[in-house]
Each structure stands twice: as structure tokens, then as C-alpha cells.
Design a protein around this motif. Structure first.
Motif, PDB file in Angstrom:
ATOM      1  N   SER A  62       1.015  -1.187   0.193  1.00 16.21           N
ATOM      2  CA  SER A  62      -0.205   0.120  -0.028  1.00 16.21           C
ATOM      3  C   SER A  62       0.883   1.324   0.122  1.00 16.21           C
ATOM      4  CB  SER A  62      -0.991   0.099   1.291  1.00 16.21           C
ATOM      5  OG  SER A  62      -1.367   1.232   1.537  1.00 16.21           O
ATOM      6  N   SER A  63       0.695   2.107  -0.908  1.00 14.06           N
ATOM      7  CA  SER A  63       1.366   3.442  -0.926  1.00 14.06           C
ATOM      8  C   SER A  63       1.258   4.257   0.491  1.00 14.06           C
ATOM      9  CB  SER A  63       1.133   4.081  -2.319  1.00 14.06           C
ATOM     10  OG  SER A  63      -0.208   4.605  -2.351  1.00 14.06           O
ATOM     11  N   THR A  64       0.081   4.306   0.902  1.00 13.39           N
ATOM     12  CA  THR A  64      -0.359   4.797   2.133  1.00 13.39           C
ATOM     13  C   THR A  64       0.687   4.454   3.199  1.00 13.39           C
ATOM     14  OG1 THR A  64      -2.420   5.344   1.268  1.00 13.39           O
ATOM     15  CG2 THR A  64      -1.899   5.990   3.632  1.00 13.39           C
ATOM     16  N   LYS A  65       0.790   2.966   3.201  1.00 10.50           N
ATOM     17  CA  LYS A  65       1.524   2.489   4.378  1.00 10.50           C
ATOM     18  C   LYS A  65       3.066   2.551   4.224  1.00 10.50           C
ATOM     19  CE  LYS A  65      -1.929  -1.122   5.998  1.00 10.50           C
ATOM     20  NZ  LYS A  65      -2.067  -2.504   6.173  1.00 10.50           N
ATOM     21  N   MET A  66       3.310   2.685   2.838  1.00 11.70           N
ATOM     22  CA  MET A  66       4.662   2.846   2.472  1.00 11.70           C
ATOM     23  C   MET A  66       5.470   3.985   2.761  1.00 11.70           C
ATOM     24  SD  MET A  66       6.439   1.911  -1.214  1.00 11.70           S
ATOM     25  CE  MET A  66       6.410   3.237  -1.888  1.00 11.70           C
ATOM     26  N   ALA A  67       4.434   5.259   2.596  1.00  9.37           N
ATOM     27  CA  ALA A  67       4.798   6.439   3.100  1.00  9.37           C
ATOM     28  C   ALA A  67       4.917   6.609   4.474  1.00  9.37           C
ATOM     29  CB  ALA A  67       3.949   7.504   2.515  1.00  9.37           C
ATOM     30  N   ALA A  68       4.270   6.044   5.314  1.00  5.43           N
ATOM     31  CA  ALA A  68       4.154   6.134   6.706  1.00  5.43           C
ATOM     32  C   ALA A  68       5.237   5.438   7.223  1.00  5.43           C
ATOM     33  CB  ALA A  68       2.770   5.542   7.262  1.00  5.43           C
ATOM     34  N   LYS A  69       5.511   4.107   6.911  1.00  7.25           N
ATOM     35  CA  LYS A  69       6.687   3.334   7.255  1.00  7.25           C
ATOM     36  C   LYS A  69       8.232   4.143   6.648  1.00  7.25           C
ATOM     37  CE  LYS A  69       4.788  -1.367   7.166  1.00  7.25           C
ATOM     38  NZ  LYS A  69       4.789  -2.873   6.698  1.00  7.25           N
TER      39      LYS A  69
END
Length: 152
Positions: A62-69
Motif C-alpha cells: 500500500s502506498s499509504t502504508k509505504m509512506a508512513a513506514k
């Protein structure tokens, strides 16, 4: 670096398999735990924690999770005065800093390679001479004996 699993070996061989390479050590639950304990005693556990965080990050879809991680890894391990700041060169740190706003799955690869190399060349050989490793070997041997001697 791909992790090669050493679970296809017998329990008795697991500890010895972990002595063959950092890859096998990191893929083995008990080996990883012993290595982490050893690194804590040397005040360098941030190296394995960063490596594990990168492995988890690379599995993110997920790009959203990727940015947060990515932001979490950056703030925890990369940025100046991070709580678990890893020891990487200025060029690598600068590249990550410039690209962290639009992270890719490979954005930490250079830093991860540097930390892996540091663990493989520096920490791992010392670990193989440590009490933590000796305890791991004993634990694995004990498990193997119990498996074949069910009445004990």
C-alpha cells in the motif's frame, strides 16, 4: 540481500547453520534473538532493528502504508539525532533525506546494504565467539536430544 532460510535442516544443525552466514542467522528465530541480545550488549542493536525494518518495508504494498513506514524508518534510524541512528556515510544519508518525501521500495537499499555489511564483517564474527552463540548451540542441542529421547 535475500534471506536464505535454514529451517530445512534438523534442529541440531540450525545453530551450526546460523554460523555459516548472517543470512541464515537472520532467518532463524532463535538465532536472530541471540544475535539481538548480543548486539544489545555491544550497544549496536539499532543495526539489526534497521535491517528488519527495511525487510518489513520492502514487503509493503500500500502506498499509504509505504509512506508512513518510510517516514518512521527515517525518523527512527536515519535523520540526525534519531533515537536509534545508524552509522552510515553522509552521501547515503543525504540521498535518503532528499527522496524521503516520495519513497520507493528501494529507497533504503544502499543503507541496508551498508548495515548488513557492517554486521557481517564486524558483529557476526564476534557473535560466533560470544556466550550468546554458545548458549544458542546448547539450546539447539538440548531440543534435539529431547525430540529423540521422549522419556526425559
Amino acid at each position: 540481500m535475500p534471506v536464505k532460510c535454514c529451517f530445512h535442516r534438523s534442529r541440531a544443525g540450525e545453530a551450526m547453520a546460523c554460523s555459516e552466514s548472517v543470512d541464515k542467522l537472520l532467518a532463524n528465530k532463535d538465532g536472530l534473538a541471540a544475535f539481538r541480545t548480543f548486539l544489545k550488549s555491544e550497544f549496536s542493536e539499532e543495526n539489526v532493528e534497521f535491517w528488519l525494518a527495511c525487510e518489513d518495508f520492502k514487503r509493503t504494498r500500500s502506498s499509504t502504508k509505504m509512506a508512513a513506514k518510510a517516514q518512521k524508518i527515517y525518523s527512527e534510524f536515519i535523520q540526525a539525532d534519531a533515537p536509534k541512528e545508524i552509522n552510515i556515510d553522509f552521501h547515503t544519508k543525504n540521498d535518503i533525506s532528499q527522496n524521503i518525501s516520495e519513497p520507493t521500495l528501494s529507497c533504503f537499499d544502499d543503507a541496508q546494504r551498508l548495515i548488513y555489511s557492517l554486521m557481517a564483517k564486524d558483529s557476526f564474527p564476534r557473535f560466533l565467539r560470544s556466550e550468546e552463540y554458545k548458549d544458542l548451540v546448547k539450546k539447539q542441542k538440548s531440543r534435539n536430544q529431547r525430540r529423540w529421547l521422549p522419556f526425559l
